[in-house]
Design an enzyme around this catalytic site. Structure first.
Site, short mmCIF file in Angstrom:
data_model
loop_
_atom_site.label_atom_id
_atom_site.label_comp_id
_atom_site.label_asym_id
_atom_site.label_seq_id
_atom_site.Cartn_x
_atom_site.Cartn_y
_atom_site.Cartn_z
N GLY A 195 -3.95 64.28 18.03
CA GLY A 195 -3.19 65.07 18.99
C GLY A 195 -3.80 66.41 19.32
O GLY A 195 -4.03 66.73 20.49
N LYS A 209 -5.54 58.50 19.74
CA LYS A 209 -6.59 57.56 19.34
C LYS A 209 -6.18 56.89 18.04
O LYS A 209 -5.35 57.39 17.27
CB LYS A 209 -7.94 58.27 19.16
N ASP A 222 -13.31 65.36 16.02
CA ASP A 222 -12.70 64.34 16.87
C ASP A 222 -12.66 64.73 18.35
O ASP A 222 -12.34 63.89 19.20
CB ASP A 222 -11.26 64.05 16.41
#
Length: 297
Positions: free
Chosen positions: A120, A30, A155
Protein backbone atom coordinates in the site's frame (compact mmCIF):
# COMPACT_ATOMS: atom_id res chain seq x y z
CA UNK A 1 -16.08 -7.69 0.53
CA UNK A 2 -16.49 -6.17 -2.94
CA UNK A 3 -14.32 -3.34 -4.19
CA UNK A 4 -14.53 -1.05 -7.24
CA UNK A 5 -12.15 -1.70 -10.10
CA UNK A 6 -9.27 0.70 -10.59
CA UNK A 7 -9.53 2.89 -13.66
CA UNK A 8 -7.20 5.54 -15.14
CA UNK A 9 -7.97 9.06 -13.87
CA UNK A 10 -9.28 11.85 -16.04
CA UNK A 11 -7.06 14.97 -15.83
CA UNK A 12 -8.71 18.35 -15.36
CA UNK A 13 -7.17 20.68 -17.93
CA UNK A 14 -6.47 24.38 -18.14
CA UNK A 15 -5.16 26.30 -21.12
CA UNK A 16 -2.84 24.39 -23.44
CA UNK A 17 -3.98 20.96 -22.26
CA UNK A 18 -1.85 21.39 -19.14
CA UNK A 19 -3.34 19.38 -16.26
CA UNK A 20 -4.14 21.29 -13.07
CA UNK A 21 -5.63 18.37 -11.19
CA UNK A 22 -5.39 14.60 -11.38
CA UNK A 23 -8.33 12.96 -9.63
CA UNK A 24 -8.59 9.34 -8.41
CA UNK A 25 -5.13 8.20 -9.52
CA UNK A 26 -5.01 4.46 -8.78
CA UNK A 27 -2.43 2.84 -6.49
CA UNK A 28 -2.97 -0.92 -6.90
CA UNK A 29 -2.06 -3.61 -4.40
CA UNK A 30 0.35 -6.43 -5.15
CA UNK A 31 0.83 -10.03 -4.12
CA UNK A 32 4.08 -11.93 -3.77
CA UNK A 33 3.25 -15.29 -5.32
CA UNK A 34 6.41 -16.55 -3.65
CA UNK A 35 9.27 -14.87 -1.82
CA UNK A 36 12.69 -16.47 -1.32
CA UNK A 37 15.56 -14.92 0.62
CA UNK A 38 18.69 -16.17 -1.14
CA UNK A 39 21.39 -14.14 0.60
CA UNK A 40 22.38 -10.92 2.26
CA UNK A 41 24.57 -8.09 1.00
CA UNK A 42 27.41 -6.58 2.98
CA UNK A 43 25.27 -3.49 3.64
CA UNK A 44 22.61 -5.63 5.33
CA UNK A 45 20.04 -5.61 2.53
CA UNK A 46 18.58 -9.02 1.72
CA UNK A 47 18.81 -10.59 -1.72
CA UNK A 48 15.45 -11.84 -2.87
CA UNK A 49 13.62 -13.68 -5.58
CA UNK A 50 9.89 -13.12 -5.91
CA UNK A 51 7.00 -12.97 -8.35
CA UNK A 52 4.95 -9.78 -8.14
CA UNK A 53 1.31 -9.86 -9.22
CA UNK A 54 -0.63 -6.59 -9.50
CA UNK A 55 -4.25 -6.49 -8.34
CA UNK A 56 -7.27 -4.56 -9.56
CA UNK A 57 -7.80 -3.20 -6.03
CA UNK A 58 -6.10 -0.41 -4.16
CA UNK A 59 -5.93 3.14 -2.86
CA UNK A 60 -6.57 6.27 -4.93
CA UNK A 61 -4.90 9.66 -4.69
CA UNK A 62 -5.91 13.15 -5.85
CA UNK A 63 -3.35 15.78 -6.88
CA UNK A 64 -3.99 19.51 -7.27
CA UNK A 65 -1.28 21.70 -8.77
CA UNK A 66 0.28 24.43 -6.63
CA UNK A 67 2.47 27.15 -8.12
CA UNK A 68 4.08 28.16 -4.80
CA UNK A 69 6.18 25.01 -4.47
CA UNK A 70 4.42 23.77 -1.32
CA UNK A 71 3.68 20.07 -0.92
CA UNK A 72 0.84 19.19 1.43
CA UNK A 73 -1.14 16.10 2.28
CA UNK A 74 -4.49 17.72 2.89
CA UNK A 75 -6.32 14.87 4.66
CA UNK A 76 -5.57 12.78 7.72
CA UNK A 77 -4.29 9.22 7.32
CA UNK A 78 -4.69 7.45 10.68
CA UNK A 79 -1.38 6.22 12.04
CA UNK A 80 0.78 8.04 9.47
CA UNK A 81 2.10 11.53 10.18
CA UNK A 82 2.30 13.78 7.13
CA UNK A 83 6.09 14.17 7.41
CA UNK A 84 6.57 10.38 7.52
CA UNK A 85 4.16 9.55 4.70
CA UNK A 86 5.87 7.96 1.69
CA UNK A 87 3.53 9.99 -0.50
CA UNK A 88 4.90 13.29 0.82
CA UNK A 89 8.46 11.97 0.76
CA UNK A 90 8.03 10.85 -2.87
CA UNK A 91 6.69 14.26 -3.90
CA UNK A 92 9.57 16.08 -2.22
CA UNK A 93 12.10 13.66 -3.71
CA UNK A 94 10.82 14.28 -7.25
CA UNK A 95 10.77 18.03 -6.64
CA UNK A 96 14.36 18.03 -5.37
CA UNK A 97 15.61 15.68 -8.10
CA UNK A 98 14.14 17.69 -10.96
CA UNK A 99 14.36 21.20 -9.49
CA UNK A 100 10.67 21.75 -10.19
CA UNK A 101 9.32 25.00 -8.72
CA UNK A 102 5.80 23.52 -8.55
CA UNK A 103 4.03 21.90 -5.63
CA UNK A 104 0.86 19.94 -4.96
CA UNK A 105 -2.01 19.36 -2.58
CA UNK A 106 -2.40 15.59 -2.18
CA UNK A 107 -5.40 13.67 -0.90
CA UNK A 108 -4.90 10.00 -0.04
CA UNK A 109 -7.96 7.74 -0.07
CA UNK A 110 -6.84 4.66 1.85
CA UNK A 111 -8.45 1.31 1.15
CA UNK A 112 -5.56 -1.10 1.63
CA UNK A 113 -4.71 -2.22 5.18
CA UNK A 114 -1.39 -0.92 6.46
CA UNK A 115 1.28 -3.41 7.49
CA UNK A 116 -0.34 -6.00 5.27
CA UNK A 117 2.45 -6.91 2.84
CA UNK A 118 0.35 -5.83 -0.15
CA UNK A 119 2.40 -2.77 -1.00
CA UNK A 120 0.00 0.00 0.00
CA UNK A 121 2.56 2.61 1.02
CA UNK A 122 4.95 1.71 -1.79
CA UNK A 123 2.18 1.81 -4.38
CA UNK A 124 0.98 5.19 -3.10
CA UNK A 125 4.55 6.50 -3.44
CA UNK A 126 4.85 5.11 -6.97
CA UNK A 127 1.56 6.68 -8.03
CA UNK A 128 2.73 9.98 -6.55
CA UNK A 129 5.93 9.89 -8.63
CA UNK A 130 4.03 9.02 -11.82
CA UNK A 131 1.24 11.54 -11.26
CA UNK A 132 3.49 14.47 -10.32
CA UNK A 133 5.88 13.64 -13.15
CA UNK A 134 2.86 14.29 -15.39
CA UNK A 135 1.32 17.19 -13.44
CA UNK A 136 4.63 19.05 -13.18
CA UNK A 137 5.82 18.12 -16.67
CA UNK A 138 9.16 16.91 -15.35
CA UNK A 139 9.44 14.32 -18.12
CA UNK A 140 11.32 11.53 -16.37
CA UNK A 141 11.23 8.12 -18.05
CA UNK A 142 9.94 4.93 -16.49
CA UNK A 143 13.50 3.74 -15.77
CA UNK A 144 14.42 7.07 -14.17
CA UNK A 145 11.36 7.00 -11.94
CA UNK A 146 12.06 3.38 -10.97
CA UNK A 147 15.58 4.34 -9.87
CA UNK A 148 14.22 7.28 -7.92
CA UNK A 149 11.53 5.13 -6.33
CA UNK A 150 14.07 2.56 -5.17
CA UNK A 151 15.53 5.13 -2.78
CA UNK A 152 12.12 5.19 -1.05
CA UNK A 153 11.67 1.43 -0.78
CA UNK A 154 12.39 -1.84 -2.55
CA UNK A 155 8.76 -2.40 -3.60
CA UNK A 156 8.26 1.04 -5.21
CA UNK A 157 9.93 0.21 -8.58
CA UNK A 158 7.59 -2.65 -9.48
CA UNK A 159 4.54 -0.39 -9.39
CA UNK A 160 6.26 2.07 -11.74
CA UNK A 161 7.32 -0.90 -13.89
CA UNK A 162 3.58 -1.49 -14.08
CA UNK A 163 3.39 -5.19 -14.92
CA UNK A 164 3.58 -8.58 -13.25
CA UNK A 165 7.27 -9.27 -12.75
CA UNK A 166 9.88 -11.74 -11.65
CA UNK A 167 12.15 -9.80 -9.31
CA UNK A 168 15.68 -10.32 -8.03
CA UNK A 169 18.29 -8.27 -6.19
CA UNK A 170 16.57 -6.38 -3.37
CA UNK A 171 13.44 -6.50 -5.52
CA UNK A 172 14.46 -3.92 -8.10
CA UNK A 173 15.81 -6.18 -10.89
CA UNK A 174 12.59 -6.84 -12.81
CA UNK A 175 11.67 -9.04 -15.75
CA UNK A 176 8.16 -9.25 -17.25
CA UNK A 177 6.22 -12.31 -16.13
CA UNK A 178 3.35 -13.62 -18.24
CA UNK A 179 0.61 -14.88 -15.96
CA UNK A 180 -2.97 -15.89 -16.83
CA UNK A 181 -5.83 -13.84 -15.35
CA UNK A 182 -6.92 -15.01 -11.92
CA UNK A 183 -9.24 -14.34 -9.00
CA UNK A 184 -7.94 -14.24 -5.44
CA UNK A 185 -9.26 -14.06 -1.93
CA UNK A 186 -7.20 -11.78 0.31
CA UNK A 187 -7.66 -11.80 4.09
CA UNK A 188 -6.41 -9.27 6.61
CA UNK A 189 -6.16 -10.98 10.02
CA UNK A 190 -6.33 -7.67 11.88
CA UNK A 191 -2.68 -7.22 12.80
CA UNK A 192 0.05 -5.01 11.35
CA UNK A 193 3.38 -6.74 10.80
CA UNK A 194 6.46 -4.46 10.70
CA UNK A 195 8.67 -5.42 7.76
CA UNK A 196 11.89 -4.53 9.60
CA UNK A 197 11.03 -6.87 12.47
CA UNK A 198 10.63 -9.85 10.16
CA UNK A 199 13.76 -9.21 8.08
CA UNK A 200 15.90 -8.71 11.21
CA UNK A 201 14.75 -11.94 12.87
CA UNK A 202 17.51 -14.37 13.81
CA UNK A 203 15.46 -17.35 12.64
CA UNK A 204 14.80 -16.03 9.13
CA UNK A 205 15.97 -18.38 6.37
CA UNK A 206 18.53 -16.50 4.28
CA UNK A 207 20.04 -19.23 2.11
CA UNK A 208 17.27 -20.56 -0.11
CA UNK A 209 18.67 -21.86 -3.40
CA UNK A 210 18.00 -19.51 -6.35
CA UNK A 211 15.57 -20.59 -9.05
CA UNK A 212 15.29 -19.59 -12.70
CA UNK A 213 12.30 -17.60 -13.91
CA UNK A 214 11.56 -20.28 -16.49
CA UNK A 215 11.29 -22.83 -13.68
CA UNK A 216 8.95 -20.69 -11.56
CA UNK A 217 5.71 -22.53 -12.38
CA UNK A 218 7.25 -25.94 -11.80
CA UNK A 219 9.33 -25.03 -8.76
CA UNK A 220 8.47 -25.76 -5.18
CA UNK A 221 8.22 -22.23 -3.84
CA UNK A 222 7.19 -20.62 -0.58
CA UNK A 223 7.40 -17.37 1.33
CA UNK A 224 10.52 -17.53 3.52
CA UNK A 225 9.13 -14.74 5.71
CA UNK A 226 5.93 -16.61 6.53
CA UNK A 227 7.24 -18.89 9.28
CA UNK A 228 8.85 -15.95 11.08
CA UNK A 229 5.71 -13.81 10.89
CA UNK A 230 3.46 -16.67 12.00
CA UNK A 231 5.65 -17.45 15.02
CA UNK A 232 5.31 -13.86 16.20
CA UNK A 233 1.76 -13.15 15.03
CA UNK A 234 -0.41 -16.25 15.48
CA UNK A 235 -3.33 -14.42 13.87
CA UNK A 236 -1.51 -14.76 10.54
CA UNK A 237 -1.19 -18.52 10.98
CA UNK A 238 -4.86 -18.71 11.91
CA UNK A 239 -5.89 -16.95 8.71
CA UNK A 240 -3.66 -19.22 6.62
CA UNK A 241 -5.12 -22.33 8.24
CA UNK A 242 -8.69 -21.13 7.66
CA UNK A 243 -8.18 -20.11 4.02
CA UNK A 244 -6.15 -23.24 3.27
CA UNK A 245 -9.31 -25.28 3.74
CA UNK A 246 -10.65 -23.69 0.53
CA UNK A 247 -7.48 -23.31 -1.59
CA UNK A 248 -3.70 -23.33 -1.00
CA UNK A 249 -3.01 -20.22 1.09
CA UNK A 250 0.14 -18.15 1.46
CA UNK A 251 1.23 -14.98 3.19
CA UNK A 252 2.18 -12.09 0.93
CA UNK A 253 5.31 -10.00 1.51
CA UNK A 254 6.26 -9.73 5.16
CA UNK A 255 2.60 -10.07 6.16
CA UNK A 256 0.07 -9.79 7.59
CA UNK A 257 -2.32 -10.40 4.65
CA UNK A 258 -2.78 -13.90 3.30
CA UNK A 259 -4.24 -14.97 -0.04
CA UNK A 260 -5.34 -17.87 -2.17
CA UNK A 261 -5.97 -18.16 -5.89
CA UNK A 262 -9.48 -19.49 -6.57
CA UNK A 263 -11.20 -20.88 -9.62
CA UNK A 264 -13.76 -18.14 -10.26
CA UNK A 265 -15.41 -14.96 -9.05
CA UNK A 266 -18.29 -17.09 -7.74
CA UNK A 267 -15.89 -19.12 -5.61
CA UNK A 268 -14.23 -15.93 -4.38
CA UNK A 269 -17.66 -14.61 -3.37
CA UNK A 270 -18.48 -17.79 -1.51
CA UNK A 271 -15.25 -17.74 0.48
CA UNK A 272 -15.37 -14.06 1.37
CA UNK A 273 -18.95 -14.43 2.64
CA UNK A 274 -17.79 -17.25 4.91
CA UNK A 275 -14.90 -15.28 6.41
CA UNK A 276 -14.99 -15.00 10.23
CA UNK A 277 -16.26 -11.56 11.27
CA UNK A 278 -13.09 -10.64 13.17
CA UNK A 279 -11.13 -10.64 9.88
CA UNK A 280 -11.62 -8.73 6.63
CA UNK A 281 -11.78 -10.56 3.33
CA UNK A 282 -11.81 -9.25 -0.22
CA UNK A 283 -12.36 -10.86 -3.59
CA UNK A 284 -9.86 -9.37 -6.04
CA UNK A 285 -8.78 -10.03 -9.58
CA UNK A 286 -5.45 -9.71 -11.29
CA UNK A 287 -4.48 -6.56 -13.17
CA UNK A 288 -2.78 -6.82 -16.54
CA UNK A 289 -1.08 -3.41 -16.33
CA UNK A 290 -0.98 -0.51 -13.94
CA UNK A 291 -3.76 1.95 -14.86
CA UNK A 292 -1.13 4.72 -15.23
CA UNK A 293 1.18 2.58 -17.38
CA UNK A 294 0.69 4.66 -20.53
CA UNK A 295 1.87 7.82 -18.76
CA UNK A 296 5.50 6.69 -19.02
CA UNK A 297 7.91 5.63 -21.72
Amino acid sequence: MDRPALTPPQPLLLGDDAPTQLIACPAPAKLNLFLHVIGRRADGYHLLQTAFRLLDWGDTLDFALRTDGRIRRVNDVPGVAEADDLVVRAARLLQAHTGSPLGADITVHKVLPMGGGIGGGSSDAATTLMALNRLWGTGLSRAELQALGLTLGADVPVFIYGRDAFAEGVGEALQPLALPPAWYVVISPGVSVPTAEIFSAEDLTRNTAPIKMADFAASTTRNDLQAVACSRYPEVQGAIDWLDAYAPALMTGSGACVFAEVSSEIEADRITRSCPPHWKAWKVRSLTRHPLYEWLQ
